[in-house]
Design a protein around this motif. Structure first.
Motif, PDB file in Angstrom:
ATOM      1  N   SER A 259     -76.839 -41.139  49.737  1.00 35.34           N
ATOM      2  CA  SER A 259     -76.043 -41.492  50.921  1.00 35.34           C
ATOM      3  C   SER A 259     -75.474 -42.889  50.774  1.00 35.34           C
ATOM      4  CB  SER A 259     -76.907 -41.405  52.180  1.00 35.34           C
ATOM      5  OG  SER A 259     -77.323 -40.077  52.423  1.00 35.34           O
ATOM      6  N   GLU A 260     -76.254 -43.798  50.207  1.00 32.49           N
ATOM      7  CA  GLU A 260     -75.775 -45.167  49.986  1.00 32.49           C
ATOM      8  C   GLU A 260     -74.636 -45.165  48.968  1.00 32.49           C
ATOM      9  OE1 GLU A 260     -77.684 -49.580  49.215  1.00 32.49           O
ATOM     10  OE2 GLU A 260     -78.707 -47.813  48.411  1.00 32.49           O
ATOM     11  N   ASP A 264     -72.423 -43.342  53.082  1.00 29.95           N
ATOM     12  CA  ASP A 264     -72.856 -42.666  54.307  1.00 29.95           C
ATOM     13  C   ASP A 264     -74.028 -43.447  54.905  1.00 29.95           C
ATOM     14  OD1 ASP A 264     -73.702 -41.004  56.327  1.00 29.95           O
ATOM     15  OD2 ASP A 264     -74.167 -39.284  55.030  1.00 29.95           O
ATOM     16  N   LYS A 265     -73.728 -44.427  55.764  1.00 29.52           N
ATOM     17  CA  LYS A 265     -74.780 -45.287  56.303  1.00 29.52           C
ATOM     18  C   LYS A 265     -75.730 -44.525  57.222  1.00 29.52           C
ATOM     19  CE  LYS A 265     -72.098 -49.564  56.004  1.00 29.52           C
ATOM     20  NZ  LYS A 265     -71.540 -50.726  56.744  1.00 29.52           N
ATOM     21  N   GLN A 266     -75.191 -43.588  58.011  1.00 31.18           N
ATOM     22  CA  GLN A 266     -76.053 -42.805  58.897  1.00 31.18           C
ATOM     23  C   GLN A 266     -77.030 -41.952  58.096  1.00 31.18           C
ATOM     24  OE1 GLN A 266     -73.430 -40.594  61.505  1.00 31.18           O
ATOM     25  NE2 GLN A 266     -73.439 -42.224  63.041  1.00 31.18           N
ATOM     26  N   GLY A 267     -76.520 -41.334  57.031  1.00 30.38           N
ATOM     27  CA  GLY A 267     -77.391 -40.535  56.173  1.00 30.38           C
ATOM     28  C   GLY A 267     -78.454 -41.387  55.509  1.00 30.38           C
ATOM     29  N   LEU A 269     -79.831 -44.196  56.633  1.00 30.77           N
ATOM     30  CA  LEU A 269     -80.864 -44.561  57.608  1.00 30.77           C
ATOM     31  C   LEU A 269     -81.727 -43.365  57.980  1.00 30.77           C
ATOM     32  CD1 LEU A 269     -78.790 -46.916  59.939  1.00 30.77           C
ATOM     33  CD2 LEU A 269     -80.540 -47.578  58.269  1.00 30.77           C
ATOM     34  N   ARG A 270     -81.081 -42.202  58.161  1.00 31.76           N
ATOM     35  CA  ARG A 270     -81.824 -41.003  58.575  1.00 31.76           C
ATOM     36  C   ARG A 270     -82.851 -40.583  57.519  1.00 31.76           C
ATOM     37  NH1 ARG A 270     -77.881 -38.066  59.019  1.00 31.76           N
ATOM     38  NH2 ARG A 270     -78.016 -36.598  57.279  1.00 31.76           N
ATOM     39  N   SER A 273     -85.631 -43.240  56.907  1.00 31.39           N
ATOM     40  CA  SER A 273     -86.599 -43.183  58.000  1.00 31.39           C
ATOM     41  C   SER A 273     -87.553 -42.011  57.808  1.00 31.39           C
ATOM     42  CB  SER A 273     -85.868 -43.070  59.332  1.00 31.39           C
ATOM     43  OG  SER A 273     -86.780 -42.894  60.396  1.00 31.39           O
TER      44      SER A 273
END
Length: 280
Positions: A259-260, A264-267, A269-270, A273
């Protein structure tokens, strides 16, 4: 990707799958003192590849009605007499009557007494490697032969990559039904060669035709796709792995990294986490 090495890579559950025996049988083998597993971060039992080999041998010898005390004595002597590194010609342990017999190179002996044995068949494979058995090879079932080739592949993984590949392919050829572990090990072996990732991908694709809902195969396929820089398809493979096994922490970690790469910042972090939650 699952690899074979000397660290404590195997859980009790994966050991059951590898050996095809119940938890009760494994508990009995451990209580008999054949292995002393380590404890993981969560106090779970963890096993080395050497433990897998010892337990597999002990289980087969028990199945041949060899007394536990004789197996323990034989394995203890073997550990004391054999070098830390197995000889390139390999080693094979089996039951001959009520004797625990060993073959390494051209030598063959009683594991407990150290006396040489000459009264059982030795069938040569590719010159300096031999399977030891009381039954002629042409009378063995294809399943039995496939398992012997698979065991040889595992034994050669760190000493003879070409031999290991040939053994895994032979196991797949002979197995009367799809051999999950031969597919997995062969795919990992080819991917580690770096220049053979396309072949590894083909192996995992073939395996998934037989085991479409296996999370580990989807994970390993995703790793290969990453090596080939096919990031979009790798993401799909990791996501399928997580669908099948939501607790697969490594898949979440790799998805966070991809994702990085893809911005894809949301991906990121998700999945990061989720990874921290699973290992925490």
């Amino acid at each position: 990707m699952t690899k074979r090495n000397n660290s404590h890579d195997y859980s009790l559950r994966s050991l059951q799958s590898l050996l095809g025996v119940s938890r009760r049988v494994l508990s009995g083998l451990m209580e008999a003192g054949f292995v002393q597993p380590a404890r993981g971060r969560r106090n779970e039992l963890r096993f080395t590849f050497q433990d897998v080999v010892v337990l597999r041998t002990a289980f087969q010898l028990q199945s041949a009605n060899i007394a536990s005390r004789k197996i323990l004595r034989a394995l203890a002597k073997l550990k004391a007499d054999l070098p830390e590194e197995l000889p390139l010609s390999g080693i094979r342990i089996t039951a001959v009557g009520d004797t625990v017999a060993v073959k390494t190179g051209r030598a063959q002996w009683d594991a407990a007494s150290g006396q040489h044995l000459l009264d059982f068949e030795v069938a040569p494979i590719q010159g300096d490697v031999a399977f030891l058995d009381t039954a002629p090879r042409n009378l063995k079932s294809r399943e039995h032969q496939a398992e012997e080739w698979f065991a040889l592949g595992e034994q050669f993984t760190h000493t003879d990559v070409v031999g290991a590949e040939q053994a895994y392919r032979k196991a797949l050829e002979l197995a009367p039904k799809p051999h999950y572990h031969a597919y997995t090990n062969l795919g990992v072996l080819l991917c580690e060669a770096e220049t053979r990732c396309e072949e590894a991908l083909s192996v995992f694709d073939q395996a998934l035709k037989h085991f479409p809902d296996d999370a580990l195969l989807h994970f390993n396929r995703a790793v290969v796709l990453e090596e080939l820089k096919r990031y979009d398809v790798a993401v799909e493979a990791y996501e399928r792995c997580i669908e099948l096994d939501p607790a697969h922490a490594d898949a979440h970690f790799n998805l966070a990294r991809l994702s990085e790469i893809r911005g894809d910042k949301q991906g990121l972090l998700r999945h990061l986490s989720a990874y921290r939650r699973l290992i925490g």
